[in-house]
Design an enzyme around this catalytic site. Structure first.
Site, short mmCIF file in Angstrom:
data_model
loop_
_atom_site.label_atom_id
_atom_site.label_comp_id
_atom_site.label_asym_id
_atom_site.label_seq_id
_atom_site.Cartn_x
_atom_site.Cartn_y
_atom_site.Cartn_z
CB VAL A 147 -1.08 -0.12 1.16
CG1 VAL A 147 -0.20 0.10 2.56
CG2 VAL A 147 -2.12 1.24 1.11
CB CYS A 148 1.88 3.88 -1.85
SG CYS A 148 0.95 3.97 -3.30
CG HIS A 149 -1.27 9.53 -0.70
ND1 HIS A 149 -1.84 9.68 0.65
CD2 HIS A 149 -2.01 10.27 -1.66
CE1 HIS A 149 -2.84 10.84 0.45
NE2 HIS A 149 -2.72 10.79 -0.92
CG MET A 198 -2.34 4.47 3.46
SD MET A 198 -3.14 3.04 4.59
CE MET A 198 -3.93 4.08 5.82
#
Length: 116
Positions: free
Chosen positions: A61-63, A89
Protein backbone atom coordinates in the site's frame (compact mmCIF):
# COMPACT_ATOMS: atom_id res chain seq x y z
CA UNK A 1 -0.09 -7.19 -11.65
CA UNK A 2 -2.99 -7.97 -9.36
CA UNK A 3 -4.88 -5.22 -7.54
CA UNK A 4 -7.20 -5.91 -4.62
CA UNK A 5 -9.86 -3.86 -2.84
CA UNK A 6 -9.71 -2.71 0.77
CA UNK A 7 -12.37 -5.29 1.68
CA UNK A 8 -10.33 -8.06 0.07
CA UNK A 9 -7.17 -6.79 1.79
CA UNK A 10 -8.85 -6.81 5.21
CA UNK A 11 -10.07 -10.38 4.67
CA UNK A 12 -6.60 -11.49 3.53
CA UNK A 13 -4.90 -9.78 6.50
CA UNK A 14 -7.27 -11.55 8.85
CA UNK A 15 -6.28 -14.87 7.30
CA UNK A 16 -2.55 -14.18 7.60
CA UNK A 17 -1.47 -11.93 4.73
CA UNK A 18 0.97 -9.17 5.58
CA UNK A 19 0.45 -5.51 4.71
CA UNK A 20 3.49 -3.39 3.78
CA UNK A 21 3.33 0.41 3.54
CA UNK A 22 5.89 1.86 1.10
CA UNK A 23 5.24 5.54 1.87
CA UNK A 24 7.78 7.72 3.67
CA UNK A 25 7.96 8.03 7.50
CA UNK A 26 6.26 11.46 7.51
CA UNK A 27 3.26 10.06 5.64
CA UNK A 28 3.23 7.01 7.92
CA UNK A 29 3.15 9.25 11.02
CA UNK A 30 0.18 11.13 9.59
CA UNK A 31 -1.94 8.00 9.14
CA UNK A 32 -1.34 4.28 8.66
CA UNK A 33 -3.07 0.95 8.99
CA UNK A 34 -2.43 -0.69 12.39
CA UNK A 35 -1.62 -4.00 10.64
CA UNK A 36 0.99 -2.47 8.32
CA UNK A 37 4.79 -2.68 8.38
CA UNK A 38 6.62 0.39 7.08
CA UNK A 39 9.16 -0.29 4.32
CA UNK A 40 9.64 3.12 2.63
CA UNK A 41 10.11 3.07 -1.13
CA UNK A 42 13.25 5.21 -0.67
CA UNK A 43 14.80 2.32 1.33
CA UNK A 44 13.26 -0.39 -0.81
CA UNK A 45 16.41 -1.61 -2.56
CA UNK A 46 18.08 -2.25 0.81
CA UNK A 47 15.00 -3.60 2.60
CA UNK A 48 12.87 -5.48 0.06
CA UNK A 49 14.04 -8.82 1.44
CA UNK A 50 12.10 -7.97 4.64
CA UNK A 51 8.92 -8.53 2.64
CA UNK A 52 8.33 -12.18 3.39
CA UNK A 53 4.90 -13.30 2.27
CA UNK A 54 3.44 -16.28 4.07
CA UNK A 55 1.34 -18.56 1.87
CA UNK A 56 -0.43 -15.44 0.63
CA UNK A 57 1.00 -12.68 -1.53
CA UNK A 58 2.26 -9.62 0.36
CA UNK A 59 -0.16 -6.68 0.18
CA UNK A 60 1.56 -3.40 -0.76
CA UNK A 61 0.00 0.00 0.00
CA UNK A 62 1.04 3.62 -0.58
CA UNK A 63 -0.95 6.87 -0.62
CA UNK A 64 -3.04 6.32 -3.75
CA UNK A 65 -1.72 3.16 -5.40
CA UNK A 66 0.95 4.50 -7.77
CA UNK A 67 4.15 3.81 -5.81
CA UNK A 68 2.84 0.50 -4.52
CA UNK A 69 2.16 -0.61 -8.11
CA UNK A 70 5.84 -0.02 -8.93
CA UNK A 71 6.91 -1.92 -5.81
CA UNK A 72 4.61 -4.86 -6.65
CA UNK A 73 6.13 -5.01 -10.15
CA UNK A 74 9.66 -5.04 -8.66
CA UNK A 75 8.72 -7.75 -6.15
CA UNK A 76 7.16 -9.90 -8.86
CA UNK A 77 10.36 -9.60 -10.91
CA UNK A 78 12.28 -10.76 -7.83
CA UNK A 79 9.95 -13.75 -7.51
CA UNK A 80 8.10 -12.46 -4.43
CA UNK A 81 4.31 -12.81 -4.75
CA UNK A 82 2.66 -9.43 -4.08
CA UNK A 83 -0.58 -7.57 -4.79
CA UNK A 84 -1.33 -3.86 -4.94
CA UNK A 85 -3.97 -2.29 -2.69
CA UNK A 86 -6.06 -0.34 -5.21
CA UNK A 87 -6.51 3.28 -4.20
CA UNK A 88 -3.92 3.09 -1.42
CA UNK A 89 -4.47 4.66 1.99
CA UNK A 90 -6.99 7.05 0.43
CA UNK A 91 -9.26 4.08 -0.36
CA UNK A 92 -8.39 2.39 2.98
CA UNK A 93 -9.60 5.39 4.98
CA UNK A 94 -12.62 5.97 2.73
CA UNK A 95 -13.70 2.38 3.33
CA UNK A 96 -13.65 2.98 7.08
CA UNK A 97 -10.79 0.54 7.68
CA UNK A 98 -8.88 1.06 10.96
CA UNK A 99 -6.13 3.69 11.04
CA UNK A 100 -3.52 4.92 13.49
CA UNK A 101 -2.41 8.55 13.63
CA UNK A 102 0.97 9.31 15.21
CA UNK A 103 0.54 13.03 14.61
CA UNK A 104 2.11 14.89 17.55
CA UNK A 105 -0.25 17.82 16.97
CA UNK A 106 -3.31 15.69 17.70
CA UNK A 107 -2.32 15.36 21.37
CA UNK A 108 -1.90 19.12 21.73
CA UNK A 109 -5.10 19.96 19.87
CA UNK A 110 -6.99 17.60 22.18
CA UNK A 111 -6.81 20.19 24.95
CA UNK A 112 -10.04 22.10 24.44
CA UNK A 113 -11.41 24.75 26.78
CA UNK A 114 -8.23 26.80 27.10
CA UNK A 115 -9.56 30.05 25.69
CA UNK A 116 -7.01 32.72 24.81
Amino acid sequence: MQEITVEDALARIESGSRLYDVREPGEWAEVHAPQATLVPMSEFTERWSEIQPTDEPAIIVCHSGMRSARVVAALEQAGVPAVNLAGGMVAWESAGAPVVRDDADSAASGEHGHGH
